[in-house]
Scaffold this motif. Structure first.
Motif, short mmCIF file in Angstrom:
data_model
loop_
_atom_site.label_atom_id
_atom_site.label_comp_id
_atom_site.label_asym_id
_atom_site.label_seq_id
_atom_site.Cartn_x
_atom_site.Cartn_y
_atom_site.Cartn_z
N ARG A 48 -9.88 -25.64 -17.68
CA ARG A 48 -9.91 -26.61 -16.58
C ARG A 48 -8.80 -26.29 -15.59
O ARG A 48 -7.67 -26.03 -15.98
CB ARG A 48 -9.78 -28.04 -17.12
CG ARG A 48 -9.94 -29.11 -16.03
CD ARG A 48 -10.37 -30.43 -16.63
NE ARG A 48 -10.49 -31.50 -15.62
CZ ARG A 48 -11.55 -31.67 -14.83
NH1 ARG A 48 -12.57 -30.82 -14.91
NH2 ARG A 48 -11.60 -32.66 -13.97
N TRP A 49 -9.16 -26.29 -14.33
CA TRP A 49 -8.25 -26.08 -13.21
C TRP A 49 -7.59 -24.71 -13.21
O TRP A 49 -6.37 -24.58 -13.21
CB TRP A 49 -7.20 -27.20 -13.14
CG TRP A 49 -7.81 -28.56 -13.02
CD1 TRP A 49 -7.62 -29.63 -13.84
CD2 TRP A 49 -8.77 -28.99 -12.03
NE1 TRP A 49 -8.37 -30.70 -13.43
CE2 TRP A 49 -9.10 -30.34 -12.31
CE3 TRP A 49 -9.39 -28.37 -10.94
CZ2 TRP A 49 -10.00 -31.07 -11.55
CZ3 TRP A 49 -10.30 -29.10 -10.18
CH2 TRP A 49 -10.58 -30.43 -10.50
N ARG A 50 -8.44 -23.69 -13.24
CA ARG A 50 -7.96 -22.37 -12.86
C ARG A 50 -7.66 -22.39 -11.36
O ARG A 50 -8.29 -23.13 -10.61
CB ARG A 50 -9.04 -21.32 -13.14
CG ARG A 50 -9.36 -21.14 -14.62
CD ARG A 50 -10.55 -20.19 -14.78
NE ARG A 50 -10.89 -19.97 -16.17
CZ ARG A 50 -11.97 -19.32 -16.58
NH1 ARG A 50 -12.83 -18.85 -15.69
NH2 ARG A 50 -12.21 -19.15 -17.87
N GLY A 51 -6.72 -21.57 -10.94
CA GLY A 51 -6.49 -21.47 -9.50
C GLY A 51 -5.14 -22.00 -9.05
O GLY A 51 -4.23 -22.21 -9.86
N ALA A 52 -5.04 -22.26 -7.74
CA ALA A 52 -3.74 -22.40 -7.07
C ALA A 52 -3.08 -23.76 -7.19
O ALA A 52 -1.87 -23.86 -7.12
CB ALA A 52 -3.90 -22.05 -5.58
N ALA A 53 -3.84 -24.85 -7.34
CA ALA A 53 -3.25 -26.19 -7.27
C ALA A 53 -3.69 -27.05 -8.46
O ALA A 53 -4.26 -28.14 -8.27
CB ALA A 53 -3.62 -26.86 -5.95
#
Length: 317
Positions: free
Chosen positions: A121-126
């Protein structure tokens, strides 16, 4: 262990400080180039650069690590420095540059990433902000073995924390930064002892945390109050949620707000229903949003009673 550290903001600085305090030898630090900051827009070093220099750690600030990218000379110099460091592992936390496979392969144990979510859950920048915005009740830190994908590598360690019902992204950031420093130290202890057991990420439950953009700041009262209250928390301190009030020419920053169960009746979304020392109540598509801390353009954050008192009769119109 002998390490290379790659990171840029305060979240990463906390991890670097934890590694130094644990007695690891950080042979080299990589961080983003100095950026203009403050009213004078003076070039300012990243928190990681400041921490590294204070500890006597050499710092490199390449604009790219890709040998086939826009800055091949800087990338080649960084590759050479990484090889010369002869590190056991490279620790990466909110660095801001893509690591090509040629970099991932240099350290003996590869590259370990400190990621501020419970992957996948919530791969990535923010991930911190998007978890709050989505209404997640829990998040955490995952220590991940990096591969060439976007936060897709196998998981090494993870620990969850609860998200408080009124917790801002800034407050949650500080909790997760401290946890990230503790977990990466624990991961290296295991790597030096019994070893780590990588676990592939589940194929189900993958979400992506898109980078925050200033265009997201305005609150749309055509959405439910509960959604807007979460956005206020998620965008504190950056980029800050904004809202137009009828007696002011410019939008105000909304730093604290609460969704009320009260119905807005027939009032159109965006209508100010009440302005008093207890809050400014704004009608939304579903429920009422009570504003509790605001900031006028060029001003300071103010609790709502001070803000309304300063507005005087205008707020009552």
């Amino acid at each position: 262990m002998r390490l290379v550290f790659a990171g840029t903001p305060e979240f990463a600085r906390v991890a670097l400080a934890a590694l130094i305090a644990a007695g690891h030898e950080v042979a080299l630090a990589l961080t983003q180039p100095d950026r203009p900051a403050g009213r004078g827009l003076r070039l300012t070093p990243s928190p990681v650069k400041a921490e590294a220099l204070a500890a006597g750690i050499p710092v490199l600030q390449p604009r790219s690590l890709r040998l086939d990218g826009r800055y091949p000379d800087e990338a080649a110099a960084a590759h050479e420095a990484l090889r010369a460091a002869r590190a056991d592992a490279m620790i990466v936390a909110a660095y801001g540059l893509i690591l090509p496979q040629s970099v991932l392969d240099i350290p003996r144990l590869g590259c370990l990433n400190i990621h501020a979510s419970l992957l996948p859950r919530w791969r990535g920048a923010a991930p911190i902000q998007r978890a709050i915005e989505a209404g997640d009740e829990r998040t955490g830190i995952t220590i991940m073995q990096m591969d060439a994908g976007l936060d897709t590598g196998p998981m090494l360690l993870a620990e969850a924390v609860d998200i408080g019902p009124e917790q801002s992204a800034g407050a949650l950031h500080d909790v997760l930064a401290a946890l990230g420093g503790r977990l990466i130290v624990a991961a290296l202890e295991r790597a030096a002892g019994p070893g780590l057991a990588p676990r592939p990420q589940p194929a189900e439950g993958v979400t992506y945390a898109a980078k925050l953009d200033k265009s997201e700041a305005p609150l749309d009262c055509g959405q439910p109050a509960a959604v807007l209250a979460r956005r206020v928390r998620a965008f504190d301190p950056v980029p800050g949620a904004t809202l137009r009030l009828p007696w002011l020419a410019e939008p105000v920053k909304v730093w604290k707000a609460r969704a009320l169960p009260a119905a807005a009746g027939d009032a159109a979304p965006g209508t100010v229903l009440h302005a008093g020392p207890d809050g400014i109540d704004v009608a939304t598509a579903d429920g009422v949003l009570r504003l509790l801390e605001l900031q006028k353009a060029g001003g300071k954050r103010q609790p709502v009673d001070v803000f309304v008192r300063a507005a005087g009769p205008a707020a009552a119109r």
